[in-house]
Write a protein that holds these residues in place. Structure first.
Motif, mmCIF file in Angstrom:
data_model
loop_
_atom_site.group_PDB
_atom_site.id
_atom_site.type_symbol
_atom_site.label_atom_id
_atom_site.label_comp_id
_atom_site.label_asym_id
_atom_site.label_seq_id
_atom_site.Cartn_x
_atom_site.Cartn_y
_atom_site.Cartn_z
ATOM 1 N N VAL A 92 0.840 -1.196 0.000
ATOM 2 C CA VAL A 92 0.000 0.000 0.000
ATOM 3 C C VAL A 92 0.876 1.248 0.000
ATOM 4 O O VAL A 92 2.024 1.234 0.446
ATOM 5 C CB VAL A 92 -0.956 0.032 1.211
ATOM 6 N N SER A 93 0.297 2.341 -0.532
ATOM 7 C CA SER A 93 0.999 3.614 -0.607
ATOM 8 C C SER A 93 -0.027 4.736 -0.633
ATOM 9 O O SER A 93 -1.139 4.571 -1.150
ATOM 10 C CB SER A 93 1.858 3.669 -1.877
ATOM 11 N N TRP A 99 6.153 2.447 -0.699
ATOM 12 C CA TRP A 99 5.233 1.318 -0.556
ATOM 13 C C TRP A 99 5.592 0.480 0.664
ATOM 14 O O TRP A 99 6.766 0.274 0.960
ATOM 15 C CB TRP A 99 5.274 0.444 -1.807
ATOM 16 N N GLN A 100 4.566 -0.001 1.368
ATOM 17 C CA GLN A 100 4.753 -0.857 2.534
ATOM 18 C C GLN A 100 3.877 -2.097 2.399
ATOM 19 O O GLN A 100 2.785 -2.055 1.821
ATOM 20 C CB GLN A 100 4.371 -0.131 3.837
ATOM 21 N N SER A 101 4.348 -3.191 2.966
ATOM 22 C CA SER A 101 3.545 -4.416 2.998
ATOM 23 C C SER A 101 2.386 -4.245 3.962
ATOM 24 O O SER A 101 2.437 -3.433 4.893
ATOM 25 C CB SER A 101 4.418 -5.602 3.425
ATOM 26 N N ILE A 102 1.331 -5.015 3.765
ATOM 27 C CA ILE A 102 0.141 -4.942 4.600
ATOM 28 C C ILE A 102 -0.323 -6.346 4.935
ATOM 29 O O ILE A 102 -0.112 -7.281 4.145
ATOM 30 C CB ILE A 102 -0.983 -4.142 3.880
ATOM 31 N N ALA A 103 -0.935 -6.511 6.092
ATOM 32 C CA ALA A 103 -1.444 -7.818 6.509
ATOM 33 C C ALA A 103 -2.564 -8.266 5.568
ATOM 34 O O ALA A 103 -3.347 -7.453 5.072
ATOM 35 C CB ALA A 103 -1.960 -7.749 7.944
ATOM 36 N N PHE A 104 -2.637 -9.558 5.330
ATOM 37 C CA PHE A 104 -3.656 -10.106 4.437
ATOM 38 C C PHE A 104 -3.963 -11.534 4.847
ATOM 39 O O PHE A 104 -3.275 -12.126 5.692
ATOM 40 C CB PHE A 104 -3.169 -10.076 2.981
ATOM 41 N N ASP A 105 -4.988 -12.105 4.241
ATOM 42 C CA ASP A 105 -5.303 -13.512 4.425
ATOM 43 C C ASP A 105 -5.769 -14.061 3.083
ATOM 44 O O ASP A 105 -6.079 -13.293 2.154
ATOM 45 C CB ASP A 105 -6.402 -13.701 5.481
ATOM 46 N N MET A 113 -8.167 -8.357 2.928
ATOM 47 C CA MET A 113 -7.389 -7.447 3.759
ATOM 48 C C MET A 113 -8.293 -6.352 4.282
ATOM 49 O O MET A 113 -9.364 -6.084 3.726
ATOM 50 C CB MET A 113 -6.243 -6.845 2.948
ATOM 51 N N SER A 114 -7.882 -5.730 5.364
ATOM 52 C CA SER A 114 -8.572 -4.561 5.894
ATOM 53 C C SER A 114 -7.783 -3.313 5.526
ATOM 54 O O SER A 114 -6.551 -3.298 5.638
ATOM 55 C CB SER A 114 -8.712 -4.661 7.417
ATOM 56 N N LEU A 115 -8.485 -2.279 5.084
ATOM 57 C CA LEU A 115 -7.829 -1.049 4.648
ATOM 58 C C LEU A 115 -8.372 0.137 5.423
ATOM 59 O O LEU A 115 -9.596 0.277 5.604
ATOM 60 C CB LEU A 115 -8.060 -0.826 3.153
ATOM 61 N N GLU A 116 -7.463 0.991 5.878
ATOM 62 C CA GLU A 116 -7.843 2.249 6.527
ATOM 63 C C GLU A 116 -7.925 3.317 5.433
ATOM 64 O O GLU A 116 -6.915 3.667 4.830
ATOM 65 C CB GLU A 116 -6.796 2.639 7.567
ATOM 66 N N VAL A 117 -9.125 3.813 5.176
ATOM 67 C CA VAL A 117 -9.303 4.740 4.070
ATOM 68 C C VAL A 117 -9.839 6.081 4.554
ATOM 69 O O VAL A 117 -10.482 6.170 5.607
ATOM 70 C CB VAL A 117 -10.236 4.144 2.998
ATOM 71 N N ASN A 118 -9.560 7.116 3.772
ATOM 72 C CA ASN A 118 -10.089 8.449 4.039
ATOM 73 C C ASN A 118 -10.201 9.186 2.707
ATOM 74 O O ASN A 118 -10.230 8.545 1.639
ATOM 75 C CB ASN A 118 -9.205 9.200 5.048
ATOM 76 N N SER A 119 -10.260 10.506 2.739
ATOM 77 C CA SER A 119 -10.490 11.278 1.514
ATOM 78 C C SER A 119 -9.289 11.306 0.575
ATOM 79 O O SER A 119 -9.419 11.681 -0.589
ATOM 80 C CB SER A 119 -10.896 12.712 1.868
ATOM 81 N N LYS A 120 -8.115 10.922 1.065
ATOM 82 C CA LYS A 120 -6.935 10.844 0.214
ATOM 83 C C LYS A 120 -6.825 9.433 -0.357
ATOM 84 O O LYS A 120 -6.929 8.459 0.390
ATOM 85 C CB LYS A 120 -5.671 11.171 1.015
ATOM 86 N N PRO A 121 -6.622 9.280 -1.663
ATOM 87 C CA PRO A 121 -6.553 7.937 -2.239
ATOM 88 C C PRO A 121 -5.476 7.076 -1.579
ATOM 89 O O PRO A 121 -4.348 7.525 -1.360
ATOM 90 C CB PRO A 121 -6.224 8.192 -3.714
ATOM 91 N N LEU A 122 -5.835 5.853 -1.269
ATOM 92 C CA LEU A 122 -4.897 4.838 -0.813
ATOM 93 C C LEU A 122 -4.695 3.873 -1.972
ATOM 94 O O LEU A 122 -5.663 3.347 -2.531
ATOM 95 C CB LEU A 122 -5.445 4.093 0.400
#
Length: 390
Positions: A92-93, A99-105, A113-122
């Motif tokens: 993710v970036s 870029w960083q790795s993120i937890a997944f299954d 995966m779970s993503l923390e999102v807001n008004s700025k594109p992830l």
């Protein structure tokens, strides 16, 4: 289920999509972006579908999309790949640079995966994206540093330029060939090629022995269409380029072959070919020593030297084999020029620092190995070819 709005661009531009939900939106409207379908299921999960550009295909599911929401929240995303298993671990970036790795299954449906999102594109991608512009920037900088002139060796199916360069002198007859990015998602192989070439250029610039004898042809990115379109494997000609080095049905492989023909028709001798890829683990796919190639032990010598230089940090895995009739790059060099072809494969999950370290030593040791190989050793005994007089 809520289905998305499909937005497609013209054929020659990246095919990209966007989908809008009440408070979450997804997009792939950028180079190398990939997203084919999205749904919101009864569990509140966003199910994203990524489809291969062709079937059948050697599956390397590529995904690259952005997500945002006007309200900061955590969402659950499920990635599905038309029944294929995932190959790449998500990164993710928030700026498409770091870029960083993120937890997944994973499960039978694909990857979640779970993503923390807001008004700025992830941004979420299978690998750290390496778009065509990165090759342009590298070539521009390297050309200034090492005083060579990039040229267009041909055009892709969509008309994109295939950039190349040579280090050559008219009096030199021996040629070494390097090709990269036949398969768009194989980014770790591209990291290796950039590091290899940086070291190769730096060493050859100060190594008069090498440049006084060998010429070099480099085509860093032979599949710009696949890179731009976010393909899993193929170019826009609906074929794996690394299965086309026999019939040359694609303009990309055909352009390189035409240049190789110019070399040999002009009396040049191609002495080695190498292409850069990624796969599940580090491996060098080589031609067996009992094949009709010369010099028989050159690649074994090179890889032994590389192992000595990197021992304790890297394990060289040499896997000799042939693939007659399949149109593979390394096999073409063995069959047509009777010299070594090597597929330099980097593990999908190798850290860039280690990949660059190995590539640097691979360049140095290859230069030394080629320098130590006498010209006559590149010719098969009793072959119709005749070694030059020295």
């Amino acid at each position: 289920m809520i289905r998305f709005l499909l937005i497609a661009l013209a054929f020659s531009a990246p095919v990209t999509f966007a989908c809008e939900f009440k408070d979450v939106s997804f997009s792939a409207k950028f180079e190398s972006g990939s997203l084919d379908n999205c749904e919101l299921n009864k569990k509140g999960e966003y199910v994203l579908t990524f489809l291969p550009e062709d079937k059948p295909i050697n599956p390397s599911p590529w995904y690259y999309f952005s997500v945002k929401s006007p309200v900061a929240k955590t969402i659950k995303v499920v990635l599905t790949f038309d029944g294929f298993a995932p190959r790449y671990l998500p990164k993710v970036s928030d700026d498409q640079m770091s870029w960083q790795s993120i937890a997944f299954d994973t499960n039978e449906k694909g990857m979640s995966m779970s993503l923390e999102v807001n008004s700025k594109p992830l941004y979420v991608a299978a690998q750290r994206p390496m778009p065509n512009s990165e090759y342009h920037n590298w070539l521009e900088k390297a050309a200034q540093t090492y005083s060579f002139e990039p040229f267009v060796i041909g055009k892709s199916t969509a008309g994109r330029s295939l950039s190349a360069f040579t280090l050559s002198k008219p009096e030199n007859k021996e040629w070494v060939i390097f090709v990269g990015r036949q398969h768009p998602p194989e980014v770790t192989g591209a990291v290796a090629m950039f590091a290899f070439l940086d070291e190769f250029l730096a060493d050859t610039a100060s190594n008069t022995d090498f440049l006084s004898r060998f010429n070099v042809l480099v085509v860093p990115n032979i599949n710009p269409d696949g890179v731009a379109e976010g393909h899993w494997r193929h170019g826009l000609g609906h074929k794996d380029l690394n299965r086309d080095w026999n019939v040359f049905s694609q303009p990309e492989t055909s352009a390189v072959k035409q240049y190789l023909d110019i070399i040999t028709d002009g009396g040049g001798k191609i002495v080695m070919g190498m292409d850069f890829h990624s796969t599940h683990n580090n491996v060098f796919y080589t031609i067996p020593q009992d094949e009709n190639i010369a010099p028989t032990e050159m690649v074994v010598t090179w890889l032994s030297s590389l192992q000595e230089q990197t021992k304790g940090v890297f394990k060289v895995f040499d896997k000799p084999g042939t693939s007659p009739g399949r149109g593979v790059f390394k096999q073409y060099f063995a069959d047509v020029y009777h010299v070594h072809g090597v597929t330099y494969e980097v593990g999908d999950n190798e850290p860039d620092e280690k990949t660059r370290y190995v590539a640097k030593h691979a360049a140095r040791t290859l230069i030394n190995t080629l320098n130590a190989t006498p010209p006559e050793a590149f010719y098969i005994k009793n072959n119709e070819e005749k070694a030059p007089n020295h």
